[in-house]
Design an enzyme around this catalytic site. Structure first.
Site, PDB file in Angstrom:
ATOM      1  N   CYS A 128       0.805  -1.223   0.000  1.00 14.53           N
ATOM      2  CA  CYS A 128       0.000   0.000   0.000  1.00 14.53           C
ATOM      3  C   CYS A 128       0.841   1.277   0.000  1.00 14.53           C
ATOM      4  CB  CYS A 128      -0.950   0.001   1.196  1.00 14.53           C
ATOM      5  SG  CYS A 128      -0.161  -0.364   2.783  1.00 14.53           S
ATOM      6  N   HIS A 240      -3.040   6.152   5.050  1.00 10.17           N
ATOM      7  CA  HIS A 240      -1.613   6.309   5.337  1.00 10.17           C
ATOM      8  C   HIS A 240      -1.137   7.668   4.839  1.00 10.17           C
ATOM      9  CE1 HIS A 240      -1.660   2.253   6.518  1.00 10.17           C
ATOM     10  NE2 HIS A 240      -0.983   1.681   5.544  1.00 10.17           N
TER      11      HIS A 240
END
Length: 337
Positions: A128, A240
């Site tokens: 990711c 994130h």
């Protein structure tokens, strides 16, 4: 179009269902698979109820065109031959095959064509943090070759799965109520804390997550750029963020980098510090794009640019990227191999 989701009950599996519905992905038949624990669970997709089947070594994938898998590296390795046996394209969200030479590692905005050559019928979805970074590096690379990347990540609880998100929320509740804090999904208490470790440590002192960013960036971008990462778990719930420093072959101005980023697919420039406008995980959660701000010259490197990014780890960092790979294969007529 017959589509299967392996690991349907997990955080990414559930996001697959949402993303496929939102994007009106062409599905005539849907199959859901899971472990013994999740088999029998029912989910609704486009108004129809589906039951999770037990993943087994049989002919369940015989007529499947595309299989999205997100059930962990061990499961992906064990069942890859079963899933691809009859020609299904396996788009795998685990780390199982990412660095295999005969498995393409794909971010559609960066290297979509790589998905067309898949001798084992498998396409790997990258880590990711890597996905979100390379989407932004691509437009910079087109201005001038990137020699070096330094990155510090600020990774939310969602990166460790649905149970980890629940544990973070539970920890805050336990702290408020004066109860002992539950710590199972992280090396230490995450609430009111940051943990400078994601995944296990390697012999060189870097964690597995940090080495993924090094190796995967080079493979996806077909580059010789050196990448050094520090990956940190923070107490945000979802999405994130990353601080990124890049060194290019020739010096670039802030304005041309901002312009290139603003024009890039899958990226939104959100850069107005005078008005306190910059990306934050609280606002990027649930969004498809990677958001970029705080673009500025690196004071320690005349050929350096530094910026901040934030994006939804479960969407672009996982489910959305995989669905975009499938959409590309359908668009170019390259589903069955």
């Amino acid at each position: 179009m017959k589509v299967a989701i392996v690991g349907a009950s997990g955080a990414v599996g559930q996001e697959f269902l949402r993303v496929l519905a939102e994007r009106n992905f062409p599905i005539d038949e849907l199959l859901l698979f899971g472990s013994e624990r999740s088999a029998g669970t029912k989910y609704t997709f486009r108004g129809k109820e589906y039951t999770v089947q037990l993943l087994q070594h049989n002919d369940d994938f015989k007529d499947v065109d595309i299989a999205f898998t997100s059930a962990g590296a061990g499961t992906s390795k064990e069942f890859a031959d079963t899933i691809t046996k009859y020609g299904a394209v396996m788009i795998d969200n685990s780390s199982a095959f990412r660095m295999d030479d005969d498995v393409p590692l794909v971010v559609p905005e960066v290297n979509a064509d790589d998905a067309l050559t898949r001798p084992r019928g498998i396409i790997a979805n990258p880590n990711c943090t890597t996905i979100m970074m390379v989407v932004v590096l691509k437009p910079i690379e087109e201005l001038s070759h990137i020699r070096r990347v330094h990155v510090a990540s600020y990774q939310s609880a969602s990166g460790a799965g649905a149970a980890a998100m629940a544990e973070l929320q539970q920890q805050y509740e336990e702290i408020v109520e004066g109860k002992p804090v539950t710590v199972k999904k992280f090396p230490h208490q995450l609430a009111y804390n940051v943990i400078p470790q994601i995944d296990v440590f390697q012999p060189n002192g870097y964690t597995k997550e940090e080495m993924k960013m090094y190796n995967e960036t080079r493979k996806i971008m077909h580059t010789d750029a050196q990448v050094s990462a520090m990956c940190v778990r923070v107490s945000s719930l979802r999405a994130h963020s990353e601080s990124v420093w890049v060194e290019t072959e020739k010096p670039l101005t802030v304005e041309e980098v901002q312009k290139a980023i603003a024009a890039a697919p899958g990226v939104t420039l959100q850069d107005d510090p005078a008005n306190l406008v910059y990306p934050m995980p609280l606002e990027t959660a649930g969004k498809d794009d990677v958001f970029v701000g705080r673009v500025r010259k690196d004071l320690a490197n005349e050929n350096g640019i530094t910026f901040w990014l934030s994006g939804d780890q479960i969407r672009k960092g996982a489910a959305l990227n995989a669905v975009q790979i499938a959409e590309y294969l359908i668009k170019v007529g390259n589903v069955k191999y």
